[in-house]
Design a protein around this motif. Structure first.
Motif, PDB file in Angstrom:
ATOM      1  N   MET A 136       0.848  -1.180   0.000  1.00  0.00           N
ATOM      2  CA  MET A 136       0.000   0.000   0.000  1.00  0.00           C
ATOM      3  C   MET A 136       0.885   1.232   0.000  1.00  0.00           C
ATOM      4  O   MET A 136       1.885   1.269   0.687  1.00  0.00           O
ATOM      5  CB  MET A 136      -0.891   0.013   1.238  1.00  0.00           C
ATOM      6  CG  MET A 136      -1.806  -1.192   1.333  1.00  0.00           C
ATOM      7  SD  MET A 136      -3.025  -1.222   0.040  1.00  0.00           S
ATOM      8  CE  MET A 136      -4.259  -0.204   0.779  1.00  0.00           C
ATOM      9  N   PHE A 163      -4.841   8.836   2.537  1.00  0.00           N
ATOM     10  CA  PHE A 163      -5.398   8.000   1.489  1.00  0.00           C
ATOM     11  C   PHE A 163      -4.368   6.950   1.092  1.00  0.00           C
ATOM     12  O   PHE A 163      -3.173   7.209   1.107  1.00  0.00           O
ATOM     13  CB  PHE A 163      -5.724   8.831   0.248  1.00  0.00           C
ATOM     14  CG  PHE A 163      -6.860   9.781   0.435  1.00  0.00           C
ATOM     15  CD1 PHE A 163      -8.147   9.379   0.186  1.00  0.00           C
ATOM     16  CD2 PHE A 163      -6.624  11.083   0.851  1.00  0.00           C
ATOM     17  CE1 PHE A 163      -9.205  10.252   0.351  1.00  0.00           C
ATOM     18  CE2 PHE A 163      -7.669  11.965   1.017  1.00  0.00           C
ATOM     19  CZ  PHE A 163      -8.967  11.545   0.771  1.00  0.00           C
ATOM     20  N   TYR A 164      -4.839   5.761   0.724  1.00  0.00           N
ATOM     21  CA  TYR A 164      -3.979   4.712   0.190  1.00  0.00           C
ATOM     22  C   TYR A 164      -4.495   4.283  -1.169  1.00  0.00           C
ATOM     23  O   TYR A 164      -5.704   4.063  -1.336  1.00  0.00           O
ATOM     24  CB  TYR A 164      -3.965   3.482   1.111  1.00  0.00           C
ATOM     25  CG  TYR A 164      -3.235   3.696   2.399  1.00  0.00           C
ATOM     26  CD1 TYR A 164      -1.854   3.581   2.461  1.00  0.00           C
ATOM     27  CD2 TYR A 164      -3.927   4.007   3.558  1.00  0.00           C
ATOM     28  CE1 TYR A 164      -1.184   3.771   3.657  1.00  0.00           C
ATOM     29  CE2 TYR A 164      -3.260   4.199   4.753  1.00  0.00           C
ATOM     30  CZ  TYR A 164      -1.886   4.080   4.796  1.00  0.00           C
ATOM     31  OH  TYR A 164      -1.224   4.271   5.974  1.00  0.00           O
ATOM     32  N   ARG A 179      -7.820   4.600  -3.206  1.00  0.00           N
ATOM     33  CA  ARG A 179      -9.000   3.778  -2.935  1.00  0.00           C
ATOM     34  C   ARG A 179      -9.456   3.833  -1.487  1.00  0.00           C
ATOM     35  O   ARG A 179     -10.641   3.881  -1.214  1.00  0.00           O
ATOM     36  CB  ARG A 179      -8.702   2.327  -3.309  1.00  0.00           C
ATOM     37  CG  ARG A 179      -9.852   1.404  -3.015  1.00  0.00           C
ATOM     38  CD  ARG A 179      -9.628   0.018  -3.512  1.00  0.00           C
ATOM     39  NE  ARG A 179     -10.742  -0.831  -3.124  1.00  0.00           N
ATOM     40  CZ  ARG A 179     -10.878  -2.069  -3.486  1.00  0.00           C
ATOM     41  NH1 ARG A 179      -9.982  -2.628  -4.259  1.00  0.00           N
ATOM     42  NH2 ARG A 179     -11.911  -2.771  -3.086  1.00  0.00           N
ATOM     43  N   PHE A 180      -8.519   3.796  -0.548  1.00  0.00           N
ATOM     44  CA  PHE A 180      -8.883   3.704   0.863  1.00  0.00           C
ATOM     45  C   PHE A 180      -8.607   5.006   1.593  1.00  0.00           C
ATOM     46  O   PHE A 180      -7.594   5.657   1.355  1.00  0.00           O
ATOM     47  CB  PHE A 180      -8.073   2.595   1.556  1.00  0.00           C
ATOM     48  CG  PHE A 180      -8.318   1.238   0.986  1.00  0.00           C
ATOM     49  CD1 PHE A 180      -9.426   0.498   1.359  1.00  0.00           C
ATOM     50  CD2 PHE A 180      -7.439   0.693   0.062  1.00  0.00           C
ATOM     51  CE1 PHE A 180      -9.655  -0.755   0.819  1.00  0.00           C
ATOM     52  CE2 PHE A 180      -7.654  -0.562  -0.470  1.00  0.00           C
ATOM     53  CZ  PHE A 180      -8.762  -1.287  -0.093  1.00  0.00           C
ATOM     54  N   ARG A 201      -8.022   6.012   5.459  1.00  0.00           N
ATOM     55  CA  ARG A 201      -7.832   5.511   6.818  1.00  0.00           C
ATOM     56  C   ARG A 201      -7.742   6.704   7.748  1.00  0.00           C
ATOM     57  O   ARG A 201      -6.900   7.584   7.567  1.00  0.00           O
ATOM     58  CB  ARG A 201      -6.563   4.691   6.944  1.00  0.00           C
ATOM     59  CG  ARG A 201      -6.481   4.020   8.334  1.00  0.00           C
ATOM     60  CD  ARG A 201      -5.090   3.688   8.772  1.00  0.00           C
ATOM     61  NE  ARG A 201      -4.365   4.928   9.032  1.00  0.00           N
ATOM     62  CZ  ARG A 201      -3.067   5.058   8.884  1.00  0.00           C
ATOM     63  NH1 ARG A 201      -2.344   4.075   8.438  1.00  0.00           N
ATOM     64  NH2 ARG A 201      -2.478   6.204   9.146  1.00  0.00           N
ATOM     65  N   VAL A 252     -11.821   2.816   8.576  1.00  0.00           N
ATOM     66  CA  VAL A 252     -11.380   2.509   7.221  1.00  0.00           C
ATOM     67  C   VAL A 252     -12.597   2.596   6.296  1.00  0.00           C
ATOM     68  O   VAL A 252     -13.616   1.958   6.548  1.00  0.00           O
ATOM     69  CB  VAL A 252     -10.740   1.108   7.125  1.00  0.00           C
ATOM     70  CG1 VAL A 252     -10.376   0.785   5.681  1.00  0.00           C
ATOM     71  CG2 VAL A 252      -9.516   1.024   8.020  1.00  0.00           C
ATOM     72  N   ILE A 253     -12.446   3.394   5.258  1.00  0.00           N
ATOM     73  CA  ILE A 253     -13.506   3.562   4.262  1.00  0.00           C
ATOM     74  C   ILE A 253     -12.932   3.179   2.905  1.00  0.00           C
ATOM     75  O   ILE A 253     -11.898   3.709   2.490  1.00  0.00           O
ATOM     76  CB  ILE A 253     -14.016   5.014   4.237  1.00  0.00           C
ATOM     77  CG1 ILE A 253     -14.634   5.364   5.597  1.00  0.00           C
ATOM     78  CG2 ILE A 253     -15.022   5.217   3.103  1.00  0.00           C
ATOM     79  CD1 ILE A 253     -14.957   6.828   5.776  1.00  0.00           C
ATOM     80  N   ASP A 254     -13.573   2.247   2.242  1.00  0.00           N
ATOM     81  CA  ASP A 254     -13.167   1.817   0.904  1.00  0.00           C
ATOM     82  C   ASP A 254     -13.908   2.701  -0.092  1.00  0.00           C
ATOM     83  O   ASP A 254     -15.112   2.539  -0.307  1.00  0.00           O
ATOM     84  CB  ASP A 254     -13.512   0.340   0.710  1.00  0.00           C
ATOM     85  CG  ASP A 254     -13.025  -0.204  -0.623  1.00  0.00           C
ATOM     86  OD1 ASP A 254     -12.751   0.591  -1.550  1.00  0.00           O
ATOM     87  OD2 ASP A 254     -12.940  -1.442  -0.744  1.00  0.00           O
ATOM     88  N   TYR A 266     -13.655   2.834  -3.251  1.00  0.00           N
ATOM     89  CA  TYR A 266     -14.073   2.112  -4.444  1.00  0.00           C
ATOM     90  C   TYR A 266     -15.462   1.519  -4.222  1.00  0.00           C
ATOM     91  O   TYR A 266     -16.336   1.626  -5.064  1.00  0.00           O
ATOM     92  CB  TYR A 266     -13.066   1.010  -4.773  1.00  0.00           C
ATOM     93  CG  TYR A 266     -13.449   0.193  -5.983  1.00  0.00           C
ATOM     94  CD1 TYR A 266     -13.255   0.690  -7.265  1.00  0.00           C
ATOM     95  CD2 TYR A 266     -13.991  -1.079  -5.841  1.00  0.00           C
ATOM     96  CE1 TYR A 266     -13.600  -0.054  -8.378  1.00  0.00           C
ATOM     97  CE2 TYR A 266     -14.335  -1.825  -6.950  1.00  0.00           C
ATOM     98  CZ  TYR A 266     -14.139  -1.309  -8.211  1.00  0.00           C
ATOM     99  OH  TYR A 266     -14.484  -2.053  -9.300  1.00  0.00           O
ATOM    100  N   GLU A 267     -15.647   0.909  -3.058  1.00  0.00           N
ATOM    101  CA  GLU A 267     -16.956   0.331  -2.718  1.00  0.00           C
ATOM    102  C   GLU A 267     -17.986   1.419  -2.481  1.00  0.00           C
ATOM    103  O   GLU A 267     -19.174   1.185  -2.597  1.00  0.00           O
ATOM    104  CB  GLU A 267     -16.841  -0.537  -1.460  1.00  0.00           C
ATOM    105  CG  GLU A 267     -15.995  -1.767  -1.640  1.00  0.00           C
ATOM    106  CD  GLU A 267     -16.637  -2.784  -2.578  1.00  0.00           C
ATOM    107  OE1 GLU A 267     -17.861  -2.921  -2.563  1.00  0.00           O
ATOM    108  OE2 GLU A 267     -15.888  -3.410  -3.337  1.00  0.00           O
ATOM    109  N   GLY A 297     -18.166   2.793   6.313  1.00  0.00           N
ATOM    110  CA  GLY A 297     -16.879   2.257   6.717  1.00  0.00           C
ATOM    111  C   GLY A 297     -17.003   1.447   7.985  1.00  0.00           C
ATOM    112  O   GLY A 297     -18.093   1.308   8.556  1.00  0.00           O
TER     113      GLY A 297
END
Length: 144
Positions: A5, A81-82, A85-86, A88, A104-106, A108-109, A120
């Protein structure tokens, strides 16, 4: 193949994360499934996200181990951000009560769409339960 990541190098749509998010937190507290309001104000400076949150626990009408009503609390938030996409976020309490954790929030989803809803998960330590806690957070940009 090993996947590492990396920090997000650019954020093209700062306004999609920056701003006021309101919503609900769902968790198990003192053996009860509870849901309470949360207000999260986020700012972005480069690759860093900072802000604060108000956890509306006073509306739960729960009491701590001593029989005192549980009050709302404020936490400081910072994160990164990672992989584009993510998101944190770390949270901590700015005063003497030990409270900390991670959200943690995705993205992309939860592609940030015109309705501005993101979901999240969080894990942390709760000062009232004196235990590890976890649950779900659902946020909408703007007002409840």
């Amino acid at each position: 193949m090993t996947h590492t990541m990396e920090f997000k190098t650019s954020v093209n749509d700062v306004e999609s994360i920056a701003g006021t998010w309101t919503g609900k937190v769902k968790q198990l507290l003192f053996g009860k499934d509870i849901e309470y309001d949360v207000k999260l104000d986020l700012q972005q400076d480069g690759d860093n996200v900072t802000g604060n949150a108000i956890l509306g626990l006073s509306d739960t009408h729960l009491e701590d181990e001593s029989g005192n009503p549980i009050q709302s609390s404020a936490v400081s938030v910072n994160g990164v951000f990672y992989e584009n996409r993510f998101l944190r976020l770390n949270y901590t309490t700015p005063h003497e009560n030990l409270q900390f954790g991670y959200i943690v929030i995705d993205l992309y989803e939860n592609a940030i769409k015109p309705d501005y809803i993101i979901k999240g998960l969080f894990i942390g330590y709760g000062p009232k339960s004196k235990k590890s806690i976890n649950g779900e957070i659902i946020l909408t940009k703007g007002h409840l």
